[in-house]
Design a protein around this motif. Structure first.
Motif, short mmCIF file in Angstrom:
data_model
loop_
_atom_site.label_atom_id
_atom_site.label_comp_id
_atom_site.label_asym_id
_atom_site.label_seq_id
_atom_site.Cartn_x
_atom_site.Cartn_y
_atom_site.Cartn_z
N VAL A 129 -23.07 27.46 36.32
CA VAL A 129 -23.44 26.80 35.01
C VAL A 129 -22.27 27.16 33.98
CG1 VAL A 129 -25.25 27.27 32.90
CG2 VAL A 129 -26.05 27.67 35.43
N ILE A 130 -21.79 25.80 33.59
CA ILE A 130 -20.76 26.03 32.84
C ILE A 130 -20.87 26.13 31.30
CG2 ILE A 130 -19.25 25.19 34.53
CD1 ILE A 130 -19.54 22.25 32.93
N GLY A 131 -22.07 25.64 30.76
CA GLY A 131 -22.35 25.53 29.35
C GLY A 131 -23.86 26.08 29.05
N GLU A 132 -24.82 25.31 29.11
CA GLU A 132 -26.17 25.34 28.96
C GLU A 132 -26.78 24.89 30.10
OE1 GLU A 132 -28.47 24.15 25.06
OE2 GLU A 132 -26.76 22.66 25.20
N GLY A 133 -27.84 25.96 30.79
CA GLY A 133 -28.64 25.86 31.91
C GLY A 133 -29.96 25.63 31.36
N GLY A 134 -30.21 24.58 31.13
CA GLY A 134 -31.62 24.41 30.26
C GLY A 134 -32.80 24.02 31.63
N SER A 135 -33.56 24.92 31.77
CA SER A 135 -34.79 24.86 32.41
C SER A 135 -34.88 24.13 33.86
CB SER A 135 -36.00 24.22 31.70
OG SER A 135 -37.18 24.69 32.12
N MET A 154 -22.32 31.99 36.77
CA MET A 154 -22.15 31.31 35.52
C MET A 154 -21.07 31.81 34.78
SD MET A 154 -26.11 32.45 34.34
CE MET A 154 -25.94 31.96 32.46
N LEU A 155 -20.51 30.89 33.82
CA LEU A 155 -19.34 31.23 33.33
C LEU A 155 -19.74 32.39 32.09
CD1 LEU A 155 -17.32 28.04 32.34
CD2 LEU A 155 -17.29 29.44 34.28
N GLU A 156 -18.95 33.26 31.78
CA GLU A 156 -19.34 34.38 30.95
C GLU A 156 -20.35 33.88 29.63
OE1 GLU A 156 -16.09 36.69 29.35
OE2 GLU A 156 -17.34 38.28 29.15
N ASN A 157 -20.04 32.88 29.04
CA ASN A 157 -20.60 32.64 27.53
C ASN A 157 -21.60 31.40 28.03
OD1 ASN A 157 -19.47 34.23 25.69
ND2 ASN A 157 -17.70 33.48 26.12
N SER A 158 -22.07 31.16 29.10
CA SER A 158 -22.96 30.09 29.35
C SER A 158 -24.39 30.86 29.46
CB SER A 158 -22.73 29.24 30.77
OG SER A 158 -22.69 30.19 31.66
N VAL A 159 -25.53 30.03 29.10
CA VAL A 159 -26.89 30.59 29.11
C VAL A 159 -27.59 29.70 30.34
CG1 VAL A 159 -26.69 31.30 26.87
CG2 VAL A 159 -27.41 29.06 27.36
N TYR A 160 -28.78 30.54 30.88
CA TYR A 160 -29.84 29.67 31.63
C TYR A 160 -30.87 30.26 31.12
CZ TYR A 160 -30.87 28.29 36.35
OH TYR A 160 -31.36 27.57 37.65
N ALA A 161 -31.77 29.37 31.18
CA ALA A 161 -33.28 29.95 30.60
C ALA A 161 -34.27 28.85 30.84
CB ALA A 161 -32.98 30.16 29.09
N ILE A 162 -35.64 29.56 30.86
CA ILE A 162 -36.73 28.51 31.09
C ILE A 162 -36.83 27.46 29.78
CG2 ILE A 162 -38.12 30.21 29.74
CD1 ILE A 162 -39.35 28.31 32.78
N LEU A 163 -36.47 27.76 28.61
CA LEU A 163 -36.50 27.05 27.49
C LEU A 163 -35.51 27.36 26.65
CD1 LEU A 163 -38.61 24.83 26.38
CD2 LEU A 163 -39.84 26.53 25.45
N SER A 164 -35.16 26.39 25.55
CA SER A 164 -34.29 26.92 24.58
C SER A 164 -34.91 27.69 23.84
CB SER A 164 -33.97 25.76 23.46
OG SER A 164 -34.98 25.40 22.66
N ASP A 191 -32.68 37.02 22.32
CA ASP A 191 -32.42 38.53 22.67
C ASP A 191 -33.53 39.10 24.08
OD1 ASP A 191 -30.12 39.09 21.35
OD2 ASP A 191 -31.22 39.80 19.35
N VAL A 192 -34.93 38.54 23.56
CA VAL A 192 -35.80 38.91 24.40
C VAL A 192 -35.67 38.09 25.84
CG1 VAL A 192 -38.20 38.80 24.91
CG2 VAL A 192 -37.40 39.22 22.54
N MET A 193 -35.08 36.86 25.94
CA MET A 193 -35.10 36.00 27.02
C MET A 193 -34.39 36.38 28.12
SD MET A 193 -35.46 32.28 25.24
CE MET A 193 -35.87 31.20 26.59
N LYS A 194 -33.41 37.14 28.11
CA LYS A 194 -32.20 37.58 29.18
C LYS A 194 -31.87 36.32 29.64
CE LYS A 194 -34.21 41.97 30.54
NZ LYS A 194 -35.63 42.35 30.16
N LEU A 195 -30.96 35.66 28.72
CA LEU A 195 -30.45 34.13 29.12
C LEU A 195 -28.98 34.31 29.10
CD1 LEU A 195 -29.51 33.64 26.36
CD2 LEU A 195 -31.60 32.23 26.01
N THR A 196 -28.45 35.50 28.94
CA THR A 196 -26.90 35.37 29.24
C THR A 196 -26.57 35.58 30.60
OG1 THR A 196 -26.76 37.77 28.58
CG2 THR A 196 -26.85 36.57 26.92
N ALA A 197 -25.15 35.21 30.94
CA ALA A 197 -24.79 35.42 32.14
C ALA A 197 -24.85 37.02 32.60
CB ALA A 197 -23.20 35.03 32.20
#
Lengths: 297, 265
Positions: B143-149, B163-173, B193-199
């Motif tokens: 995941v190099i940027g957004e990992g959208g669902s 994942m790249l350090e500043n990319s995110v991966y989540a169930i939804l935005s 903050d709740v979603m745990k979406l950071t690398a």
């Protein structure tokens, strides 16, 4: 395998009495002023008010033939041979992987309200004497959203079917992912699909029955992976929510968008089967794959 | 401490390096291949064959644009079903020729539109999940940027997920998450903050195997640093994965996803 008792077509038909199965149902004039009495129910399609028992076991509107949603227990009663269903993994309960505020309380409330542990029941049964694994999702439990419990129970159901060389039937319905479980919920899509892949590699039959509504991450995983994909008439089936798409395109979508009939036309559903004919159709398809033309001996 | 939403903002930056930036920097002799052979070529997905040092690989990326004009052409990196089917075609081709697969993911999500529904967005994603579980070659996704669902997961059922350090991966935005659960899209920061979406969150949860460092402020500030680091990690990892017997690779891939889920019984 003798002694099974499939609810036969005539019995099912008699349960619906004299209802004409006219689909799509015609809308009668709105009757918004009519208060809904206790034990009564208002059809969201034709807006007629009638007694709950008039819906019958098939839960079909006596006026316009709209399908009301069945809960998982009702669905199993209408599908499995009487007394043949044996539940698996009944004790699985959700935890709270994100420590999401109030998630445990919400689960507890839903468990109390529905008598279910989570949004799917899995087990084995016979249909017309044909043994199968079965999974039935329940929209009454958090709109059958898929969290760890749904994913784990379905994965185990696939693994059991693969190990015991059985077919599997999943009655799908879902609002999508269990948001409160975040990324863990997303991973259930991959987990169940990988288990479905192994079952498929083993040359075994997987039937999905899409019921109202089948959307989001369930559509984008196991619901669309059946060898044979059946739908109930007029069920909502899609990936993105209608409002999301309308928001993207800034236009109102036609009523028939994302219905079972729309999916049939676009080639994503094999056949639409009415509620009364479902067990017989499932039995027939199971037999075509077991090779037992006249049923199990 | 910076909040998770800072990562979301960095991941979404228009200046953030795209899939093609990494492909052109890390690989040699990239031959881009087009089309799903069924409907059309989806420009939100790029893919083809290239050299990773001395090894031929198939590389696929979800491509965002660098300008408004290119973003319109790339549909802002939101693939249609034909994009996922193109990716699957290239992955099956890689399997045929025994090439490892590297997927670079950067999407806010699979496209939600009329055509996407008519052509079976759900089916296209589902098919990829099932097929990728069984691909008989080593696979790595980053995941190099957004990992959208589901739109990201459709390329991420792989032996390794990084994942790249500043990319995110989540169930939804985070906006969508806040809107669904709290009926208030303005609470996106709190949701992030709740979603745990950071690398780093996802590494800690065991959802991914590796975090690739970026310089302060994000990979755009020193692209060479992150790209070279990613290249060396890919080379080392593929050397290791390519030595594994296929049966072992497949059973480990199954186990990788099989373990996800928290429940009691």
């Amino acid at each position: 395998m003798a002694g099974f008792k499939l609810p036969d077509l005539d019995t099912l038909r008699s349960r619906v009495k004299d209802i004409k199965l006219e689909l799509p149902g015609k809308k009668e004039p709105a009757k918004e002023d009519v208060p809904v009495p206790a034990g009564g129910i208002k059809c969201p399609s034709c807006e007629n008010v009638f007694e709950k028992k008039e819906l019958g076991k098939l839960k079909i509107c006596p006026k316009c033939a709209r399908y009301f949603r069945l809960n998982s227990k009702e669905r199993i009663r209408l599908t499995a041979d009487e007394g043949s269903f044996k539940e698996m993994d009944a004790a699985l309960r959700a935890k709270n992987p994100l420590d999401f505020p109030d998630y445990e309380e919400k689960i507890a409330r839903m468990q109390e309200k529905t008598g279910l542990k989570d949004a799917v029941i899995t087990g084995t049964c016979t249909i017309g004497g044909e043994k199968t694994v079965i999974g039935v999702m329940d929209s009454g439990f958090m709109m059958a959203s898929m969290g760890s419990v749904v994913g784990e129970k379905l994965t185990r159901a696939f693994e059991y079917a693969t190990k015991n060389r059985l077919p599997i039937i999943i009655f799908a319905c879902s609002g999508g992912a269990r948001m409160q479980e975040g990324i863990v919920s997303l991973m259930q899509m991959a987990k169940v699909s990988a288990a479905a892949a192994k079952h498929s590699q083993a040359g075994l039959l997987y039937i999905t029955v899409l019921t109202d509504p089948t959307t989001g991450g369930v559509t984008a995983s196991f619901a669309m992976l059946g060898d044979i994909i059946i739908s109930e008439p007029k069920a909502l089936i899609g990936f993105a929510g209608r409002r999301v798409i309308e928001g993207t395109i800034k236009q109102k979508l036609p009523d028939e968008f994302q219905t079972a009939e729309f999916q049939l036309e676009h080639g994503f559903v094999d056949l639409i089967v009415t509620r009364e004919e479902m067990p017989i159709k499932l039995r027939d398809i199971l037999r075509l794959h077991s090779g037992r033309k006249d049923g199990a001996e | 401490m910076a909040g998770a939403y800072d990562n979301v903002k960095i991941a979404r930056k228009v200046s953030r390096p795209t899939a093609l930036d990494y492909i052109n920097h890390i690989f040699e002799g990239f031959v881009e291949l087009h089309g799903d052979r069924q409907f059309r070529d989806d420009k939100a997905v790029v893919g083809g064959v290239a050299w990773l040092v001395d090894r031929p690989v198939t590389v696929i990326g979800i491509q965002k644009g660098k300008s408004m004009e290119e973003n319109i052409e790339r549909n802002f990196g939101s693939p249609h079903p034909e994009g996922y089917r193109k990716a699957l075609r290239l992955m099956k081709q890689a399997e045929k020729f025994g090439r490892p697969i590297i997927n670079l993911i950067n999407t806010s999500g699979a496209y939600c539109g009329v055509g996407a529904e008519e052509r079976g967005q759900g089916e296209a994603i589902a098919r990829n999940l099932l097929e990728m579980a069984e691909l008989k070659v080593p696979t790595i996704s980053v995941v190099i940027g957004e990992g959208g669902s589901g739109g990201a997961l459709a390329l991420a059922v792989t032996d390794r997920v990084w994942m790249l350090e500043n990319s995110v991966y989540a169930i939804l935005s985070p906006e969508g998450f806040a809107s669904i659960l709290w009926k208030d899209a303005n609470r996106a920061k709190e949701a992030a903050d709740v979603m745990k979406l950071t690398a780093n969150d996802l590494l800690e949860m065991g959802m991914i195997e590796k975090v690739i460092k970026e310089v302060k402020g994000g990979a755009q500030n020193d692209f060479g640093f992150t790209a070279n680091l990613l290249k060396s990690k890919l080379v080392t990892e593929l050397d290791m994965l390519c030595d594994k017997p296929i049966d072992q690779l497949l059973s480990e891939r199954y186990a990788r996803f099989r373990k996800f889920g928290e429940f009691s019984e």
